[in-house]
Design an enzyme around this catalytic site. Structure first.
Site, PDB file in Angstrom:
ATOM      1  N   HIS A  25      -6.970   0.193   6.446  1.00 47.72           N
ATOM      2  CA  HIS A  25      -6.567  -1.051   6.782  1.00 47.72           C
ATOM      3  C   HIS A  25      -6.475  -1.397   8.353  1.00 47.72           C
ATOM      4  O   HIS A  25      -7.162  -2.507   8.605  1.00 47.72           O
ATOM      5  CB  HIS A  25      -5.141  -1.390   6.028  1.00 47.72           C
ATOM      6  CG  HIS A  25      -5.066  -1.539   4.644  1.00 47.72           C
ATOM      7  ND1 HIS A  25      -5.845  -2.421   3.950  1.00 47.72           N
ATOM      8  CD2 HIS A  25      -4.618  -0.736   3.750  1.00 47.72           C
ATOM      9  CE1 HIS A  25      -5.661  -2.239   2.583  1.00 47.72           C
ATOM     10  NE2 HIS A  25      -5.019  -1.113   2.520  1.00 47.72           N
ATOM     11  N   SER A  82       0.762  -1.316   0.145  1.00 52.57           N
ATOM     12  CA  SER A  82      -0.206  -0.172  -0.001  1.00 52.57           C
ATOM     13  C   SER A  82       0.949   1.159  -0.010  1.00 52.57           C
ATOM     14  O   SER A  82       1.925   1.179   0.457  1.00 52.57           O
ATOM     15  CB  SER A  82      -0.969   0.175   1.093  1.00 52.57           C
ATOM     16  OG  SER A  82      -1.703  -1.088   1.407  1.00 52.57           O
TER      17      SER A  82
END
Length: 178
Positions: A116, A29
């Site tokens: 997340h 990410s």
């Protein structure tokens, strides 16, 4: 049940159907807010260093004691830093601190981290030159992060976050240098 929670469950179900032996679920990410955050907090991060580390960093950037502008100038071309560079080490420590400790109103400062971590992941690993594109440089000096979804610990990670503690791996924790 949040959209993120159902999305992650769907992805895990799809992957396990396609790859039945798959047991580890992680992302690669971006860290979109890191560079802007560091430009405001570099001085505070330097203050966290002990005298020995500050002197070592000062020698590396050519100014003793180093100031925020010196550090930011030295990391501007992060991809050119040697693996053993004190400047590179400082950049990784700052990123770990940003992801693993910086909270605002009880939530992680970084928007991708908020997603997340809010869905039960933990900050697992930083990846040097994970995104060497110009966008990656502008956002995070080219750094990217892995978030690990340990299916047995998702609820525990959410609980930690609710208590104001970001779930991080041992490697990330050691980089935070509290």
């Amino acid at each position: 049940v949040s959209f993120g929670d159902s999305l992650i469950k769907h992805v895990v179900e799809t992957l396990t159907a396609e790859f039945p032996r798959l047991r580890t679920f992680a992302t690669l990410s971006p860290i979109p807010g890191f560079r802007a955050w560091l430009s405001k907090h570099a001085g505070a991060m330097l203050e966290r260093l002990d005298d020995k580390r500050r002197a070592e960093l000062g020698r590396a950037v050519g100014f003793e004691p180093p100031q925020a502008t010196h550090l930011l100038g030295a990391i501007d071309k992060a991809l050119e830093l040697d693996a053993k560079s004190p400047v590179r080490q400082m950049l990784l420590e700052c990123a770990a601190y940003y992801l693993g400790r910086e909270m605002q109103e009880g939530k992680p400062v970084d928007p991708v981290a908020r997603f997340h971590l809010g869905n039960g992941a933990r900050v697992e690993r930083l990846n040097w030159a994970g995104d060497p594109s110009s966008k990656g440089q502008k956002q995070s000096y080219g750094l990217m992060v892995n978030y690990l979804y340990d299916l047995k610990r998702i609820d525990k990670h959410r609980s930690l976050l609710a208590q104001g503690k970001v779930p991080v791996s041992g490697d990330i924790d050691s980089l935070c240098r509290d």
